[in-house]
Design a protein around this motif. Structure first.
Motif, short mmCIF file in Angstrom:
data_model
loop_
_atom_site.label_atom_id
_atom_site.label_comp_id
_atom_site.label_asym_id
_atom_site.label_seq_id
_atom_site.Cartn_x
_atom_site.Cartn_y
_atom_site.Cartn_z
N ALA A 222 -49.30 12.93 -12.48
CA ALA A 222 -48.58 11.67 -12.63
C ALA A 222 -49.19 10.88 -13.77
O ALA A 222 -50.40 10.60 -13.77
CB ALA A 222 -48.65 10.87 -11.33
N ALA A 223 -48.36 10.51 -14.72
CA ALA A 223 -48.81 9.76 -15.89
C ALA A 223 -48.33 8.32 -15.79
O ALA A 223 -47.21 8.05 -15.37
CB ALA A 223 -48.28 10.39 -17.16
N SER A 224 -49.20 7.41 -16.20
CA SER A 224 -48.83 6.00 -16.21
C SER A 224 -49.53 5.32 -17.38
O SER A 224 -50.46 5.86 -17.97
CB SER A 224 -49.21 5.33 -14.90
OG SER A 224 -50.59 5.39 -14.67
N GLY A 225 -49.07 4.11 -17.70
CA GLY A 225 -49.64 3.38 -18.82
C GLY A 225 -48.79 3.54 -20.07
O GLY A 225 -47.58 3.65 -19.99
N ALA B 131 -49.27 24.03 -22.14
CA ALA B 131 -48.93 22.68 -22.57
C ALA B 131 -47.42 22.55 -22.70
O ALA B 131 -46.71 23.55 -22.81
CB ALA B 131 -49.62 22.34 -23.89
N ILE B 132 -46.97 21.31 -22.69
CA ILE B 132 -45.55 21.03 -22.83
C ILE B 132 -45.35 19.82 -23.71
O ILE B 132 -46.09 18.84 -23.61
CB ILE B 132 -44.89 20.82 -21.44
CG1 ILE B 132 -43.37 20.70 -21.57
CG2 ILE B 132 -45.47 19.62 -20.72
CD1 ILE B 132 -42.64 20.80 -20.24
N SER B 133 -44.37 19.93 -24.59
CA SER B 133 -44.00 18.77 -25.41
C SER B 133 -43.28 17.76 -24.53
O SER B 133 -42.32 18.09 -23.85
CB SER B 133 -43.07 19.21 -26.54
OG SER B 133 -42.47 18.09 -27.16
N TRP B 134 -43.78 16.52 -24.57
CA TRP B 134 -43.19 15.51 -23.69
C TRP B 134 -41.73 15.25 -24.05
O TRP B 134 -40.91 15.00 -23.18
CB TRP B 134 -44.00 14.21 -23.82
CG TRP B 134 -43.68 13.18 -22.80
CD1 TRP B 134 -42.97 12.04 -22.98
CD2 TRP B 134 -44.04 13.21 -21.41
NE1 TRP B 134 -42.87 11.36 -21.80
CE2 TRP B 134 -43.52 12.04 -20.82
CE3 TRP B 134 -44.75 14.11 -20.62
CZ2 TRP B 134 -43.68 11.75 -19.48
CZ3 TRP B 134 -44.91 13.81 -19.28
CH2 TRP B 134 -44.39 12.65 -18.72
N ASN B 135 -41.40 15.33 -25.32
CA ASN B 135 -40.04 15.02 -25.76
C ASN B 135 -39.10 16.22 -25.69
O ASN B 135 -38.00 16.13 -25.16
CB ASN B 135 -40.07 14.44 -27.17
CG ASN B 135 -40.77 13.11 -27.23
OD1 ASN B 135 -40.56 12.25 -26.37
ND2 ASN B 135 -41.61 12.92 -28.22
N ASP C 178 -40.78 15.94 -15.69
CA ASP C 178 -39.71 15.04 -15.26
C ASP C 178 -39.95 13.73 -15.98
O ASP C 178 -40.78 12.92 -15.54
CB ASP C 178 -39.74 14.88 -13.74
CG ASP C 178 -38.59 14.05 -13.22
OD1 ASP C 178 -38.07 13.20 -13.96
OD2 ASP C 178 -38.21 14.26 -12.05
N ASN C 179 -39.25 13.54 -17.08
CA ASN C 179 -39.51 12.35 -17.90
C ASN C 179 -39.19 11.06 -17.14
O ASN C 179 -39.87 10.04 -17.31
CB ASN C 179 -38.70 12.41 -19.18
CG ASN C 179 -39.21 13.45 -20.12
OD1 ASN C 179 -39.55 14.55 -19.71
ND2 ASN C 179 -39.26 13.13 -21.40
N ALA C 180 -38.18 11.10 -16.30
CA ALA C 180 -37.78 9.89 -15.58
C ALA C 180 -38.86 9.43 -14.62
O ALA C 180 -39.03 8.23 -14.38
CB ALA C 180 -36.48 10.14 -14.83
N LYS C 181 -39.61 10.39 -14.07
CA LYS C 181 -40.66 10.06 -13.10
C LYS C 181 -42.04 10.12 -13.72
O LYS C 181 -43.04 9.89 -13.01
CB LYS C 181 -40.58 11.01 -11.91
CG LYS C 181 -39.30 10.91 -11.11
CD LYS C 181 -39.31 11.87 -9.93
CE LYS C 181 -38.03 11.74 -9.12
NZ LYS C 181 -38.02 12.69 -7.96
#
Length: 123
Positions: A23-26, A50-54, A73-76
């Motif tokens: 879980a990523a935040s900030g 690894a995975i490209s976030w975009n 899951d970019n939304a979460k």
């Protein structure tokens, strides 16, 4: 600043599966790459993917290719590491990491790290 929290580790039998979450935040809007690493006692930290976030493009080393799958899951703001056909040698603390850059290696190039989650593969 980016905060990363891994979860989902535990004990699994050889041949079993496990899914880790990160879980990523900030301030994650500037993050380009999310990576997964592992470290076994007495060994160096090892890249497992690894995975490209975009774009969602993924990268895997030969040691886990075909067994491990990374998704996001970019939304979460979640990144997953699905691990199948687990072997005793997969036992390690697994870390997720985030970076602003685009190269998936080396580990020192990552800007943020989670605290890690233990995965033990044993009968």
């Amino acid at each position: 600043q980016v905060q990363l929290v891994e979860s989902g580790g535990g004990l699994v039998q050889p041949g079993g599966s496990l899914r880790l979450s990160c879980a990523a935040s900030g301030s994650i809007s500037s993050i380009n790459l999310m990576g997964w690493f592992r470290q076994a006692p007495g060994k160096e930290r090892e890249f497992v993917g690894a995975i490209s976030w975009n774009s969602g493009t993924t990268y895997y080393p030969d040691s886990v290719k075909g067994r491990f799958t990374i998704s996001r899951d970019n939304a979460k703001n979640l990144v997953y590491l699905q691990m199948n056909s687990l072997k005793p040698e997969d036992t390690a603390v697994y870390y997720c990491a985030a970076k602003y850059g685009f190269s998936w290696y080396p580990p020192s190039s990552y800007n943020y790290w989670g605290q890690g989650t233990q995965v033990t593969v044993s009968s």
